[in-house]
Design a protein around this motif. Sequence first.
Motif, mmCIF file in Angstrom:
data_model
loop_
_atom_site.group_PDB
_atom_site.id
_atom_site.type_symbol
_atom_site.label_atom_id
_atom_site.label_comp_id
_atom_site.label_asym_id
_atom_site.label_seq_id
_atom_site.Cartn_x
_atom_site.Cartn_y
_atom_site.Cartn_z
ATOM 1 N N VAL A 105 4.876 0.608 7.016
ATOM 2 C CA VAL A 105 4.250 -0.690 6.783
ATOM 3 C C VAL A 105 4.948 -1.748 7.635
ATOM 4 O O VAL A 105 6.180 -1.744 7.760
ATOM 5 C CB VAL A 105 4.341 -1.098 5.297
ATOM 6 N N SER A 127 1.140 1.613 12.087
ATOM 7 C CA SER A 127 1.608 1.322 10.734
ATOM 8 C C SER A 127 0.539 0.516 10.005
ATOM 9 O O SER A 127 -0.422 0.031 10.602
ATOM 10 C CB SER A 127 2.919 0.543 10.774
ATOM 11 N N GLN A 128 0.682 0.366 8.702
ATOM 12 C CA GLN A 128 -0.218 -0.471 7.902
ATOM 13 C C GLN A 128 0.265 -1.914 7.992
ATOM 14 O O GLN A 128 1.426 -2.200 7.713
ATOM 15 C CB GLN A 128 -0.211 -0.018 6.446
ATOM 16 N N TRP A 129 -0.609 -2.835 8.421
ATOM 17 C CA TRP A 129 -0.214 -4.232 8.596
ATOM 18 C C TRP A 129 -0.584 -5.054 7.378
ATOM 19 O O TRP A 129 -1.710 -5.002 6.879
ATOM 20 C CB TRP A 129 -0.904 -4.837 9.822
ATOM 21 N N LEU A 130 0.379 -5.871 6.913
ATOM 22 C CA LEU A 130 0.148 -6.879 5.890
ATOM 23 C C LEU A 130 0.513 -8.231 6.480
ATOM 24 O O LEU A 130 1.618 -8.381 7.021
ATOM 25 C CB LEU A 130 0.987 -6.611 4.633
ATOM 26 N N GLN A 134 -7.034 -1.287 14.066
ATOM 27 C CA GLN A 134 -5.768 -1.245 13.341
ATOM 28 C C GLN A 134 -5.987 -1.671 11.890
ATOM 29 O O GLN A 134 -6.649 -2.684 11.619
ATOM 30 C CB GLN A 134 -4.753 -2.173 14.009
ATOM 31 N N SER A 135 -5.425 -0.936 10.929
ATOM 32 C CA SER A 135 -5.568 -1.256 9.513
ATOM 33 C C SER A 135 -4.784 -2.514 9.161
ATOM 34 O O SER A 135 -3.609 -2.652 9.529
ATOM 35 C CB SER A 135 -5.072 -0.083 8.664
ATOM 36 N N ILE A 136 -5.420 -3.452 8.436
ATOM 37 C CA ILE A 136 -4.795 -4.736 8.129
ATOM 38 C C ILE A 136 -5.247 -5.247 6.769
ATOM 39 O O ILE A 136 -6.415 -5.109 6.388
ATOM 40 C CB ILE A 136 -5.116 -5.780 9.237
ATOM 41 N N GLU A 137 -4.311 -5.814 6.017
ATOM 42 C CA GLU A 137 -4.591 -6.542 4.787
ATOM 43 C C GLU A 137 -3.961 -7.923 4.928
ATOM 44 O O GLU A 137 -2.941 -8.076 5.602
ATOM 45 C CB GLU A 137 -4.007 -5.824 3.565
ATOM 46 N N SER A 160 1.580 4.114 2.082
ATOM 47 C CA SER A 160 1.386 4.373 3.505
ATOM 48 C C SER A 160 2.636 5.019 4.073
ATOM 49 O O SER A 160 3.711 4.964 3.471
ATOM 50 C CB SER A 160 1.088 3.058 4.232
ATOM 51 N N ASN A 161 2.492 5.632 5.251
ATOM 52 C CA ASN A 161 3.653 6.250 5.899
ATOM 53 C C ASN A 161 4.626 5.207 6.430
ATOM 54 O O ASN A 161 5.829 5.412 6.432
ATOM 55 C CB ASN A 161 3.191 7.162 7.044
ATOM 56 N N PRO A 182 0.817 -1.215 0.000
ATOM 57 C CA PRO A 182 0.000 0.000 0.000
ATOM 58 C C PRO A 182 0.854 1.269 0.000
ATOM 59 O O PRO A 182 2.047 1.238 0.317
ATOM 60 C CB PRO A 182 -0.772 -0.121 1.313
#
Length: 350
Positions: free
Chosen positions: A148, A225-228, A248-251, A145-146, A143
């Motif tokens: 990851v 942070s953006q989680w993958l 929390q944002s997650i993909e 994002s600031n 993504p």
Amino acid sequence: MSFIFNPLTNWFSKQFFHHRSMAGYFEPVIQIFKPSWRDGYYRANVQSVTYIANKTVSIELKVESRWPTHKAGQHIELTIEINGRLVTRVFTIASSPNQAMHEGVIRLVIKQHDVGAFTPFLSRLTVNSWVNISKPKGTFLLPQSNAVTFFAAGSGITPFIAMLHQALHDEIPPIHLVYYAKPNEHLLVAELASLRNRLANFTFTLLSRSTDGDVAAKLPEFIGSQWLVCGPQDFYKTIKNYADTHQQSIESEHFSLVDLHTQGDEKAHFQVDHGGIKFTADNQQPLLAQFQANKINVPYGCGMGICHQCQCVKKKGVVRDIRNGKLSDYGEELIQLCVSQVVSDVEFKA
């Protein structure tokens, strides 16, 4: 080929030869000149088969020029012939789109199992042999994002390796990889170290549950942070539950067993996808009857499993043969609609 096999000839093929296209009907003839050519697939030539760790194989494939280049994080369906039948499984591409564009090569990193219908046979692949692959699929992508955080477990490292290799050619946000595996079983560690040296914004930590505890204890430090996430179902669920609780944002791209319902006396419903046309089917009636009830036109004949006119290609999912109770394989397979019942969600070629 497209000039010869046009919509009119394909209609003719469906009506009289019970093949979805005229190209499929002439497939055996075409294969004389183009080994492993199959209608609806792409061919790929095996360039190397290398064991990189215990029971883990790296396979490099030279793809056709017409194959659409993947995006880092996407997967393909790999089809090989095993004992006279085609078997398909899904694997994430572990190499960058840049390599595919400039060299025409993609890499798969696959954990082999001692038993199974697919991975034990990968050692039989030889250099310059042919396999079939699908177009790239999936939306598990890096993504904008600031910051990851990658969470990987076992062979779940593969999409992140592809993303990191592509990052050598693109601008990336700060990335930290949290990688869980059994002690001394982390994959591609030297490659990760090399990438860390070449990417100023990338760091990683190798962990094992037996020595470092469960991943749940590590999650608070990465909030924001953006989680993958890529790994087995339990690993994913632990992280997903925490992410939901803390907004929390997650993909994710996680491995899970097919949800089977094999008790024929208890009614259950599943989704059937026939070339994009979707309907709900139960596990009590033959699929042919349910196709007809939903006004989906498919070839059929005797309705008893004798004439084979209702054969079609199941792309994924599991069905039961009502004659003997045998369950199909999960991957691609030729089945007969009139003697098959669903026991999971299924997808068919149109």
